[in-house]
Design a protein around this motif. Structure first.
Motif, mmCIF file in Angstrom:
data_model
loop_
_atom_site.group_PDB
_atom_site.id
_atom_site.type_symbol
_atom_site.label_atom_id
_atom_site.label_comp_id
_atom_site.label_asym_id
_atom_site.label_seq_id
_atom_site.Cartn_x
_atom_site.Cartn_y
_atom_site.Cartn_z
ATOM 1 N N THR A 633 -13.457 9.927 -11.223
ATOM 2 C CA THR A 633 -14.561 10.862 -11.516
ATOM 3 C C THR A 633 -15.885 10.385 -10.954
ATOM 4 O O THR A 633 -16.913 10.992 -11.211
ATOM 5 C CB THR A 633 -14.686 11.043 -13.038
ATOM 6 N N CYS A 634 -15.884 9.323 -10.208
ATOM 7 C CA CYS A 634 -17.127 8.827 -9.630
ATOM 8 C C CYS A 634 -17.561 9.720 -8.477
ATOM 9 O O CYS A 634 -16.722 10.323 -7.789
ATOM 10 C CB CYS A 634 -16.955 7.388 -9.145
ATOM 11 N N PRO A 635 -18.911 9.800 -8.232
ATOM 12 C CA PRO A 635 -19.411 10.611 -7.113
ATOM 13 C C PRO A 635 -18.813 10.133 -5.793
ATOM 14 O O PRO A 635 -18.598 8.952 -5.586
ATOM 15 C CB PRO A 635 -20.937 10.378 -7.169
ATOM 16 N N GLY A 636 -18.609 11.122 -4.888
ATOM 17 C CA GLY A 636 -18.070 10.763 -3.585
ATOM 18 C C GLY A 636 -16.567 10.850 -3.501
ATOM 19 O O GLY A 636 -16.006 10.762 -2.410
ATOM 20 N N VAL A 637 -15.855 11.045 -4.633
ATOM 21 C CA VAL A 637 -14.400 11.113 -4.616
ATOM 22 C C VAL A 637 -13.919 12.349 -3.869
ATOM 23 O O VAL A 637 -12.990 12.289 -3.061
ATOM 24 C CB VAL A 637 -13.836 11.097 -6.059
ATOM 25 N N CYS A 638 -14.610 13.465 -4.101
ATOM 26 C CA CYS A 638 -14.182 14.712 -3.462
ATOM 27 C C CYS A 638 -14.334 14.625 -1.945
ATOM 28 O O CYS A 638 -13.427 14.995 -1.190
ATOM 29 C CB CYS A 638 -14.994 15.885 -3.999
ATOM 30 N N ALA A 639 -15.486 14.121 -1.503
ATOM 31 C CA ALA A 639 -15.713 14.018 -0.068
ATOM 32 C C ALA A 639 -14.764 13.018 0.577
ATOM 33 O O ALA A 639 -14.336 13.193 1.716
ATOM 34 C CB ALA A 639 -17.171 13.616 0.198
ATOM 35 N N GLU A 640 -14.393 11.956 -0.183
ATOM 36 C CA GLU A 640 -13.509 10.916 0.350
ATOM 37 C C GLU A 640 -12.119 11.465 0.656
ATOM 38 O O GLU A 640 -11.509 11.101 1.663
ATOM 39 C CB GLU A 640 -13.411 9.767 -0.660
ATOM 40 N N HIS A 641 -11.632 12.347 -0.177
ATOM 41 C CA HIS A 641 -10.259 12.830 -0.014
ATOM 42 C C HIS A 641 -10.173 14.221 0.602
ATOM 43 O O HIS A 641 -9.074 14.749 0.764
ATOM 44 C CB HIS A 641 -9.555 12.843 -1.378
ATOM 45 N N LYS A 642 -11.339 14.787 0.961
ATOM 46 C CA LYS A 642 -11.378 16.160 1.462
ATOM 47 C C LYS A 642 -10.474 16.368 2.681
ATOM 48 O O LYS A 642 -9.643 17.280 2.710
ATOM 49 C CB LYS A 642 -12.824 16.531 1.808
ATOM 50 N N ASP A 643 -10.636 15.524 3.700
ATOM 51 C CA ASP A 643 -9.896 15.725 4.953
ATOM 52 C C ASP A 643 -8.384 15.613 4.738
ATOM 53 O O ASP A 643 -7.597 16.369 5.335
ATOM 54 C CB ASP A 643 -10.354 14.700 5.997
ATOM 55 N N CYS A 644 -7.962 14.659 3.896
ATOM 56 C CA CYS A 644 -6.519 14.485 3.674
ATOM 57 C C CYS A 644 -5.932 15.646 2.882
ATOM 58 O O CYS A 644 -4.824 16.109 3.155
ATOM 59 C CB CYS A 644 -6.254 13.158 2.949
ATOM 60 N N VAL A 645 -6.686 16.131 1.882
ATOM 61 C CA VAL A 645 -6.207 17.283 1.120
ATOM 62 C C VAL A 645 -6.112 18.497 2.033
ATOM 63 O O VAL A 645 -5.142 19.264 1.991
ATOM 64 C CB VAL A 645 -7.133 17.556 -0.085
ATOM 65 N N GLN A 646 -7.122 18.654 2.910
ATOM 66 C CA GLN A 646 -7.166 19.816 3.800
ATOM 67 C C GLN A 646 -5.980 19.802 4.781
ATOM 68 O O GLN A 646 -5.317 20.828 4.983
ATOM 69 C CB GLN A 646 -8.492 19.808 4.560
ATOM 70 N N CYS A 647 -5.677 18.614 5.355
ATOM 71 C CA CYS A 647 -4.592 18.580 6.350
ATOM 72 C C CYS A 647 -3.223 18.710 5.696
ATOM 73 O O CYS A 647 -2.323 19.325 6.247
ATOM 74 C CB CYS A 647 -4.678 17.309 7.190
ATOM 75 N N ARG A 648 -3.034 18.124 4.515
ATOM 76 C CA ARG A 648 -1.725 18.197 3.877
ATOM 77 C C ARG A 648 -1.472 19.560 3.234
ATOM 78 O O ARG A 648 -0.324 20.032 3.208
ATOM 79 C CB ARG A 648 -1.589 17.089 2.820
#
Length: 796
Positions: A633-648
């Motif tokens: 839940t720390c800030p930056g988690v969403c941006a960190e995993h955005k590209d991988c979630v988007q490609c998968r």
């Protein structure tokens, strides 16, 4: 698995330990000798202090690994092994026909070794290699046995010159060749021959001059004089009989067993059986009133078989035995008509061949040469009768790398002169003989006189039994023999130390000593009371055992962790786990080692938790994971995993090409809509994310880490994208709008013009109504006619 989990690494090896251990334990061996006969994997612990309280004497017998784990040193384990000794090992003969000195048959060796001694332990195979080499210029004895019934008259003429011709052809194979001749007709009783006096003198009809019928006659013993063969065979006359089958089996039996009269040497022995008819066999003698079975003995007097009227024909099995015992290889030279019959007979007689004899036996020499080459090119091993409980297995290593197993392991084919083949032979004893005496077996190649003699000795006792102390004081005042660390009680005595008489075993007073705290259970229901002492029961799993004075303890009912006894980090003693170093807890499942709690910054649990039993317990609810370093839940988690979630999830984004390599670190779960996304709970903190891709589409997902530190992403399977404008309708609409506006303006202009014109017309009409003059009175009236006069006009 029956195995204790604390000893199962890996499961396969554990299963093997269980198999042998159970076999050794279940045998309930009372002595070392009994133990080693159970299996080659069983050993006996001779340590006097090996047994724990309550364990029976048979617990000394177990597989080797189990005995070591129970504390028996290797030096104290009795485990005799089998062995072998080569007693005679003369190398096979290497010589050529052209060179080298002349050797006697006794000096030629084709099989190696010649004698061995095997010490056999029950269940343990002893293997050795047997070498065979077909010697060149090996001596040959050939005995020609011919049917002299009337139908063979023309054949006899061709055989009369066989001696010298065959000697010449065989000289190409061996320089030491001998030939003999015998003949047969039939039993000299009815209904095989006519017994009228005239027919006994001349059984042939008409003016044919035939000799008296006979069963078998040895005309010429084996000799190297081919001319003598021709002379004696030339003196023979045809005889006759009544029925079609002949008495050839009687003749074959006598040729096989009358070695001295025939002149057989210990060399290659060939018997050529020539006939144009079938054969009588065991049971056919009843037709002539002969019921006594053939005795398989020699009955030649003056080279004539004298007991044909007394003994029945031999059976095929009897012939096979005698031919094999005397190393005789048979060649059946028969006419085309009886080929099928004799081919079936060949299949029953090892080392035999069938050749097609021409109508007058003119091809007999070629037939013999071909059959000899066929027989000598194959070696087949056979063994004598094995002692009870002994088995033998063969593996052949033939030419061109061909390996045979099972029955094919006994033979090799296509062997030429000088070729060498080998056989791996394994002998296994599965039990000790009733009388422990050496046994002898023999192995030989069929058709050869050489053989391997094998002396079998059985290991039925341990070495420690030889040094046993009879009537030892350690066995309750001499009531037994102390051997191999235990007492072997005298007759009438029982107990571990032979302390009781067999009459006292079931006494109530003795049973009272086996009840714990004056209870009702004898030996805690886990053992038997013997002589007032508990002998605990044995378990199927050799690693599991009862112990204690009253069999109240065991080593398999302790607490478990991860389905492992004492967590795999301790041992179970009397139902309590004794933990290894750095482990604690009732199931030894709590590690005192903090190295597993070190975070990447070398702090224990990242400074955000406590290390308990080797596992971090995070005190900050935001952090989780094995070392409290994961903060979903720390800030930056969403941006960190955005590209991988988007490609998968959608196959797009910057990591589209490297998605499989870089983005496999989390588990992806798709949901239909945003309402199906998981909501935050105390156990699993999670982060709700809303991100936009390059197409201005929004996608929603959650990121969390569960208690097993597994990263899980839930994503809405459909993105929210803005509507895309349709250009054609817009252009058409603009054009239509412009056209409509133009038309509207034109209509408005037209309408205004009509209104204006109507107003002007109405005004005009009004003014017209108000006018009070006419054209003559109009002061501004001018005539519409203008007159112009040409000044040049002269009126002409």
């Amino acid at each position: 698995s029956l195995c204790s989990e604390s000893f199962c690494f890996p499961l396969l090896s554990c299963s093997l330990v269980c198999l042998y251990g159970t076999e050794c334990i279940k045998a309930n061996a009372k002595s070392c000798g009994e133990c080693i006969q159970v299996s080659e994997k069983c050993g006996w612990c001779t340590d006097h202090e090996f047994l724990k309280q309550g364990e029976p004497k048979s617990a000394r017998c177990d597989d080797l690994e189990s005995l070591k784990k129970k504390g028996c040193s290797v030096a104290k384990i009795e485990n005799p092994r089998g062995s072998q000794t080569v007693d005679k090992d003369v190398p096979v003969t290497n010589r050529s026909k052209a060179g080298g000195k002349k050797l006697t048959p006794e000096q030629i060796t084709q099989i190696q070794p010649q004698k061995l001694t095997l010490n056999l332990r029950s269940g343990e195979a002893q293997s050795f290699n047997l070498k065979f080499k077909r010697a060149e210029d090996y001596p040959i004895d050939l005995y020609y046995l011919m049917d002299l019934s009337y139908s063979m008259k023309d054949d006899l003429e061709n055989v009369k010159n066989l001696g010298t011709s065959l000697m010449y052809e065989m000289s190409k194979i061996t320089s030491d060749f001998r030939i003999g001749f015998g003949s047969f007709v039939e039993k000299t009783v009815m209904p095989y021959i006519s017994t009228t006096p005239a027919k006994l003198l001349n059984p042939c009809t008409g003016d044919q001059n035939c000799t008296s019928p006979f069963s078998y006659k040895n005309v010429l013993k084996l000799t190297n004089d081919g001319q003598q063969f021709n002379t004696l065979v030339g003196q023979q006359q045809i005889s006759g009989n009544l029925d079609s089958p002949e008495g050839g089996f009687d003749a074959i039996m006598q040729v096989a067993v009358c070695g001295e009269q025939i002149g057989w040497r210990n060399v290659t022995r060939l018997l050529v059986f020539s006939t144009d008819a079938g054969f009588h066999f065991a049971g056919d003698g009843k037709l002539g009133g002969i019921v006594l079975p053939n005795d398989g003995k020699c009955h030649l007097e003056n080279n004539m078989y004298t007991m044909s009227h007394y003994y029945d024909y031999p059976s095929i099995a009897h012939l096979v035995q005698k031919l094999s015992d005397n190393n005789i290889q048979t060649i059946f030279a028969v006419t085309e008509e009886f080929q099928p019959v004799y081919k079936e007979l060949k299949n029953l007689i090892p080392k035999s061949a069938v050749g097609t004899l021409s109508a007058n036996s003119s091809n007999v020499i070629n037939l013999i040469i071909d059959a000899y080459n066929s027989l000598s090119s194959e070696v087949i091993l056979e063994n004598s009768k094995l002692p009870d409980g002994v088995t033998i297995a063969y593996q052949s290593h033939c030419k061109n790398g061909v390996v045979g197993e099972g029955e094919n392991g006994r033979k090799c084919s296509n062997i030429s002169i000088g070729d060498e083949v080998s056989f791996n032979i394994s002998v296994t004893a599965h039990k000790c003989p009733k009388q422990n005496k050496p046994e002898t077996i023999k192995i030989k190649p069929l058709g050869f006189t050489e053989e391997v003699e094998i002396v079998l000795k059985f290991i039925c006792e341990c070495e420690c039994q030889k040094t046993g102390e009879a009537n030892s004081k350690m066995c309750h005042n001499g009531n037994g023999t102390f051997e191999c660390g235990a007492c072997r009680c005298n007759d009438g005595r029982v107990g571990r130390l032979c302390e009781c008489s067999s009459d006292e075993v079931n006494s109530d007073d003795l049973d009272a000593n086996c009840r714990r705290d004056n209870g009702t259970d004898i030996c805690s229901n886990n053992g038997d009371c013997v002589c007032g002492t508990c002998e605990c029961k044995k378990r199927d799993n050799p690693e599991e055992r009862y112990s204690g004075e009253y069999c109240e303890c065991d080593n398999f009912n302790c607490d478990r962790s991860n389905n492992k006894l004492c967590g795999g980090h301790g041992r179970c003693e009397c139902r309590v786990c004794i933990c290894d170093t750095n482990y604690t807890g009732s199931a030894c499942d709590c590690s005192l080692d903090t190295t597993t709690c070190l975070a990447s910054n070398k702090q224990i649990c990242n400074g955000r938790g406590n290390c308990e039993c080797g596992t971090c317990k995070c005190t900050d609810p935001k952090f989780q994971g094995p070392t409290c370093e994961i903060c979903p839940t720390c800030p930056g988690v969403c941006a960190e995993h955005k590209d991988c979630v988007q490609c998968r999830a959608f196959g797009t984004g910057e990591k589209k090409e490297t998605c499989e390599r870089d983005c496999g670190y989390f588990k992806l779960i798709k949901v239909k809509d945003r309402d199906k996304l998981p909501q935050p709970v105390q156990a699993f903190p999670l982060m709700h994310c809303k991100e936009r891709d390059n197409n201005d589409c929004w996608f929603y997902y959650t990121y969390m880490v569960d208690n097993n530190t597994e990263k899980i992403v839930h994503v809405v399977e459909k993105r929210e994208c803005p509507d895309i404008a349709d250009v054609l309708p817009i252009v058409a609409g603009v054009v239509a709008g412009i056209v409509l506006i133009g038309l509207a303006l034109l209509l408005i202009w037209k309408l205004l013009m009509i209104i204006h014109d109507r107003r002007e017309f109405a005004k005009f009409e009004k003014e017209k109504m108000n006018a009070r003059w006419d054209t003559g009175e109009n002061p501004i009236y001018k005539s519409a006619v203008t007159t112009v006069v040409n000044p040049k006009y002269e009126g002409k």
